[in-house]
Design an enzyme around this catalytic site. Structure first.
Site: not given
Length: 328
Positions: A122, A255, A285
């Site tokens: 990520c 993020h 996500n």
């Protein structure tokens, strides 16, 4: 003459299939697994996400996002001399050829451009932007296409409600070019392999097959605890490096993993929530794609304007984390 790098174009792409919490609840109920829209949203802030079609690869999503970024930058594929793709779900399980090389081919680029992948989960987009910035400042490359692209739906265990409800697919891209004026004001990257086991896909490739599990595993509480700690630290590091304070940040683009982590970071930096770009509610996500996706959304709806200062930061498996401060 001092060289700088600047983001001059953004783009993003979401697969057509939108999956709501209600859709997932019905799917999981058929397996005897209980969940609900309220349970998912209260823990993550997620209401929906997108899943790639069976014939869509990370490179396909990446190419769609790249074309939009190139259009905004008023460039053609042959103007790009470096392609960097951040992805944890590459087209090929053995990770080669790189997804960046596949993107280069699908965009019809000439072979004068270099291409490679970056793997920091990520944090991948932040890592890739930092690498592109260094290459441009060194005079090695002039126009760099940086992409985050993921098809996480392929590695989700739909019998584990704690992880399968959190992730989605998508891609985001930026064009970074050499500039006479500062664009990337600073970056800071970190990793701590001692936490490798809290977020991983623990399977190995052996004799042409996966040995162990090919599904994503996450220790949610451990990831949450580490994330809220390191995100504040790295944000302050990059601000200090740039000689700036959080009060001078126009937009925080974190993020998009969990709204509670995002709000905690903004609070610790004393940034009002109105200055934070949030797309996790509709995208879930999307790992390395989440920051460039959110950035593109805010650029295209007019929130992020030319001259604005944007703080981008992320955490990912590895354990990795980093932040980039950019003037648009």
């Amino acid at each position: 003459m001092t060289l700088y790098s600047k983001i001059i174009g953004t783009g993003s792409y979401l697969p057509a299939r939108r999956v709501t919490n209600g859709d997932l609840t019905s799917q999981l109920a058929a397996k005897g697994i209980e969940t609900s829209d309220e349970w998912i949203f209260s823990r993550s802030g997620i209401s929906a996400r997108h899943y790639a079609a069976a014939d869509e690869l990370s490179s396909d999503l990446a190419v769609a996002a790249a074309k939009k970024a190139l259009e905004m930058a008023d460039m053609q594929p042959h103007d790009i001399d470096l392609v960097i793709v951040a992805s944890s779900t590459p087209d090929f399980y053995g990770s080669f050829p790189s997804t960046a090389c596949v993107v280069q081919r699908k965009l019809g680029m000439n072979n004068n451009s270099a291409a490679f992948d970056v793997q920091a989960v990520c944090s991948g987009f932040v890592y890739a932007v930092s690498v592109a910035d260094a290459f441009i400042k060194a005079g090695n490359h002039k126009n760099v296409l940086v992409i985050g692209a993921e098809v996480f739906s392929r590695i989700l265990n739909f019998e584990d409600r704690g992880t399968c409800v959190l992730f989605g697919d998508g891609a985001g891209a930026v064009v970074m070019s050499a500039s006479k004026t500062p664009g990337i004001l600073g970056s800071r990257l970190h990793a701590d392999g001692s936490h490798a086991d809290i977020l991983s896909v623990p399977g190995n490739l052996a004799n042409g097959a996966i040995a162990g599990s090919g599904f994503l595993y996450m220790d949610g509480p451990a990831v949450f605890k580490l994330a809220v700690s390191v995100l504040e630290q790295v944000a302050n590091e990059v601000l200090e490096h740039a000689g700036m304070t959080a009060a001078e940040v126009d937009w925080l683009v974190p993020h998009q993993a969990n709204i509670r982590i995002m709000k905690s970071t903004a609070k610790k930096l004393h940034l009002p929530l109105e200055k934070m770009v949030v797309t996790v509610d509709q995208h879930g996500n999307t790992s390395a794609a989440s920051i460039p996706l959110a950035l593109d959304v805010a650029v295209r709806d007019g929130r992020i304007k030319q001259g604005n200062t944007v703080l981008m930061e992320g955490v990912g498996g590895g354990f990795t984390w980093g932040a980039v401060l950019a003037r648009m």
